[in-house]
Design a protein around this motif. Structure first.
Motif, PDB file in Angstrom:
ATOM      1  N   HIS A 197      38.466 -49.440 -69.794  1.00 34.79           N
ATOM      2  CA  HIS A 197      39.396 -50.074 -70.730  1.00 34.79           C
ATOM      3  C   HIS A 197      40.686 -50.508 -70.038  1.00 34.79           C
ATOM      4  CE1 HIS A 197      41.844 -49.904 -74.705  1.00 34.79           C
ATOM      5  NE2 HIS A 197      41.398 -51.119 -74.481  1.00 34.79           N
ATOM      6  N   ARG A 198      41.205 -49.663 -69.167  1.00 32.09           N
ATOM      7  CA  ARG A 198      42.438 -50.014 -68.463  1.00 32.09           C
ATOM      8  C   ARG A 198      42.227 -51.260 -67.595  1.00 32.09           C
ATOM      9  NH1 ARG A 198      46.768 -46.686 -67.846  1.00 32.09           N
ATOM     10  NH2 ARG A 198      45.453 -44.889 -68.391  1.00 32.09           N
ATOM     11  N   ARG A 199      41.076 -51.332 -66.941  1.00 27.46           N
ATOM     12  CA  ARG A 199      40.765 -52.492 -66.108  1.00 27.46           C
ATOM     13  C   ARG A 199      40.683 -53.756 -66.965  1.00 27.46           C
ATOM     14  NH1 ARG A 199      36.326 -50.753 -64.200  1.00 27.46           N
ATOM     15  NH2 ARG A 199      37.166 -49.882 -62.287  1.00 27.46           N
ATOM     16  N   LEU A 200      40.078 -53.631 -68.141  1.00 32.43           N
ATOM     17  CA  LEU A 200      39.941 -54.784 -69.022  1.00 32.43           C
ATOM     18  C   LEU A 200      41.300 -55.242 -69.543  1.00 32.43           C
ATOM     19  CD1 LEU A 200      38.252 -56.816 -70.538  1.00 32.43           C
ATOM     20  CD2 LEU A 200      37.804 -55.080 -72.289  1.00 32.43           C
ATOM     21  N   LEU A 201      42.151 -54.315 -69.939  1.00 33.24           N
ATOM     22  CA  LEU A 201      43.491 -54.691 -70.408  1.00 33.24           C
ATOM     23  C   LEU A 201      44.266 -55.433 -69.321  1.00 33.24           C
ATOM     24  CD1 LEU A 201      44.553 -51.483 -72.379  1.00 33.24           C
ATOM     25  CD2 LEU A 201      43.961 -53.717 -73.342  1.00 33.24           C
ATOM     26  N   ALA A 202      44.118 -54.982 -68.081  1.00 34.62           N
ATOM     27  CA  ALA A 202      44.796 -55.664 -66.969  1.00 34.62           C
ATOM     28  C   ALA A 202      44.281 -57.091 -66.827  1.00 34.62           C
ATOM     29  CB  ALA A 202      44.601 -54.881 -65.677  1.00 34.62           C
ATOM     30  N   ARG A 203      42.966 -57.271 -67.002  1.00 31.12           N
ATOM     31  CA  ARG A 203      42.387 -58.616 -66.938  1.00 31.12           C
ATOM     32  C   ARG A 203      42.991 -59.535 -67.994  1.00 31.12           C
ATOM     33  NH1 ARG A 203      38.201 -60.798 -63.396  1.00 31.12           N
ATOM     34  NH2 ARG A 203      37.254 -59.019 -62.362  1.00 31.12           N
ATOM     35  N   LEU A 204      43.289 -58.949 -69.157  1.00 25.61           N
ATOM     36  CA  LEU A 204      43.791 -59.728 -70.282  1.00 25.61           C
ATOM     37  C   LEU A 204      45.320 -59.781 -70.309  1.00 25.61           C
ATOM     38  CD1 LEU A 204      41.371 -58.421 -73.063  1.00 25.61           C
ATOM     39  CD2 LEU A 204      41.084 -60.376 -71.533  1.00 25.61           C
ATOM     40  N   ASN A 205      45.955 -59.132 -69.342  1.00 23.43           N
ATOM     41  CA  ASN A 205      47.414 -59.102 -69.262  1.00 23.43           C
ATOM     42  C   ASN A 205      48.030 -58.495 -70.523  1.00 23.43           C
ATOM     43  OD1 ASN A 205      49.851 -59.518 -67.859  1.00 23.43           O
ATOM     44  ND2 ASN A 205      50.185 -61.493 -68.852  1.00 23.43           N
ATOM     45  N   LEU A 206      47.420 -57.407 -71.003  1.00 22.53           N
ATOM     46  CA  LEU A 206      47.910 -56.705 -72.184  1.00 22.53           C
ATOM     47  C   LEU A 206      48.404 -55.318 -71.776  1.00 22.53           C
ATOM     48  CD1 LEU A 206      45.108 -57.583 -74.766  1.00 22.53           C
ATOM     49  CD2 LEU A 206      47.484 -58.382 -74.823  1.00 22.53           C
ATOM     50  N   GLU A 207      49.621 -54.994 -72.171  1.00 19.23           N
ATOM     51  CA  GLU A 207      50.212 -53.694 -71.862  1.00 19.23           C
ATOM     52  C   GLU A 207      50.058 -52.773 -73.069  1.00 19.23           C
ATOM     53  OE1 GLU A 207      54.541 -51.664 -70.735  1.00 19.23           O
ATOM     54  OE2 GLU A 207      54.369 -53.845 -70.991  1.00 19.23           O
ATOM     55  N   PRO A 208      49.343 -51.659 -72.942  1.00 14.77           N
ATOM     56  CA  PRO A 208      49.133 -50.791 -74.107  1.00 14.77           C
ATOM     57  C   PRO A 208      50.423 -50.142 -74.588  1.00 14.77           C
ATOM     58  CG  PRO A 208      48.375 -49.705 -72.103  1.00 14.77           C
ATOM     59  CD  PRO A 208      48.733 -51.116 -71.713  1.00 14.77           C
ATOM     60  N   ILE A 209      50.518 -49.969 -75.889  1.00 15.40           N
ATOM     61  CA  ILE A 209      51.679 -49.287 -76.466  1.00 15.40           C
ATOM     62  C   ILE A 209      51.588 -47.787 -76.208  1.00 15.40           C
ATOM     63  CG2 ILE A 209      52.844 -48.735 -78.645  1.00 15.40           C
ATOM     64  CD1 ILE A 209      51.967 -51.497 -79.659  1.00 15.40           C
TER      65      ILE A 209
END
Length: 342
Positions: free
Chosen positions: A288-300
């Motif tokens: 999940h962390r890798r995918l968020l980085a791909r999408l340029n999304l920073e988790p809250i």
């Protein structure tokens, strides 16, 4: 079974929705940013809370954003790959959990009650699992487009913030297949424990993803073909919900790996499709962390959660509501009679 080529017809409507998405309201965002600079605090003192308030203002199109009518939408579906033993739990658990949501006894129910959020659960033909994606496409093109359209109902009723969640035994395998199809790498990079898979079960997940991508082959060059071939009903419906929210200027909070995989399909079609979205949390699912980085999304939030069912997004809603409350309710330096910077 021969690989089918897309007809192009049902998916044309989806591509049109993406092509006609509204842009950010820069005027509203600038007004919200100006207000943040006037509130009785040092500049930037509330950190990410300030950014979240400005984000909501930008996409709701108003300098004073709201989070008064938040809705958590949970999409539930069943998958043929569950029969391959890719989860420690049987596929029947999906319907049992939907019954638990309806009874108000799941974790997401308690979190929604805590933050005064509505909860809608969408049953996507639970008695009819999609085919095993190693042997057939999950959906045909017409059914996939129709399911995307069905998911657009998530914003019915006038929600001002939409949180997305899912339930479906086997769907972390589906999410891994989507990510592997979109981004390449190895199946091992995208497959994780899900509901607690290890040993032989985890090995079956990896092999299932490998076989699915090999079976569908070159057809996976189109993100919408990825969605229909190795996705599922809840994945398609969540993609529809994200698109509908964009057109209605409703900010979206994404939950975990499966929800983010649905978002990734849209991002692969046009990176702008997720500009109105926030990542509620990063889950313990290793990809999940890798995918968020791909999408340029920073988790809250980063709490090690891996429950699904919208729980992480709903919990992040508490932070979003606090952000909006501070933005709307704090006094300015002038109102409070406090001296600003010299």
């Amino acid at each position: 079974m021969p690989v089918q080529t897309p007809t192009g017809l049902p998916f044309d409507d989806i591509r049109h929705l993406i092509a006609t998405m509204p842009d950010a309201d820069i005027v509203a965002g600038d007004a919200a940013r100006e207000r943040q600079g006037q509130l009785v605090k040092p500049p930037g003192a509330l950190g990410r809370l300030e950014d979240i308030a400005i984000h909501l203002a930008t996409w709701q199109g108003k300098a004073m954003p709201t989070a008064d009518r938040p809705m958590v939408a949970v999409f539930a579906a069943t998958h043929g790959v569950a029969a391959r033993g890719v989860s420690p739990y049987p596929g029947s658990v999906t319907k049992q959990m939907v019954d638990t949501f309806t009874a108000g006894k799941a974790a997401v129910n308690q979190i929604c009650a805590t933050f005064d959020a509505g909860l809608r659960v969408f049953d996507l033909a639970l008695d009819l699992p999609t085919p095993d994606i190693t042997e057939d496409a999950a959906l045909d093109e017409r059914a996939c487009a129709a399911t995307i359209a069905f998911g657009m109902q998530a914003i019915a009723g006038g929600a001002d913030v939409l949180c997305l969640g899912e339930m479906g035994i086997g769907n972390t395998t589906i999410a891994a297949a989507i990510c592997h199809a979109l981004y390449g790498g190895t199946p091992e990079e995208w497959v994780g424990a899900g509901t607690g898979a290890s040993g032989e079960i985890l090995a079956r997940k990896v092999e299932t993803v490998r076989e699915a991508i090999a079976f569908h082959g070159k057809a996976l060059s189109d993100p919408l073909e990825v969605l229909r071939r190795v996705g599922g009903r809840e994945i398609a419906a969540m993609a529809g919900a994200i698109l509908a929210a964009r057109h209605e200027r409703v900010p979206v909070i994404l939950d975990g790996y499966v929800v983010t995989a649905a978002a990734a399909v849209l991002h692969a079609l046009d990176p702008r499709t997720l500009d109105h979205c926030l990542a509620g949390h990063v889950s313990a699912e290793q990809a999940h962390r890798r995918l968020l980085a791909r999408l340029n999304l920073e988790p809250i939030l980063d709490l090690g959660m891996r429950l699904g069912e919208g729980s992480g997004a709903a919990l992040a809603l508490g932070v979003v509501k606090a952000s909006v409350a501070c933005h709307r309710g704090m006094a300015t330096f002038a109102q409070a009679g406090v001296s600003d910077q010299a």
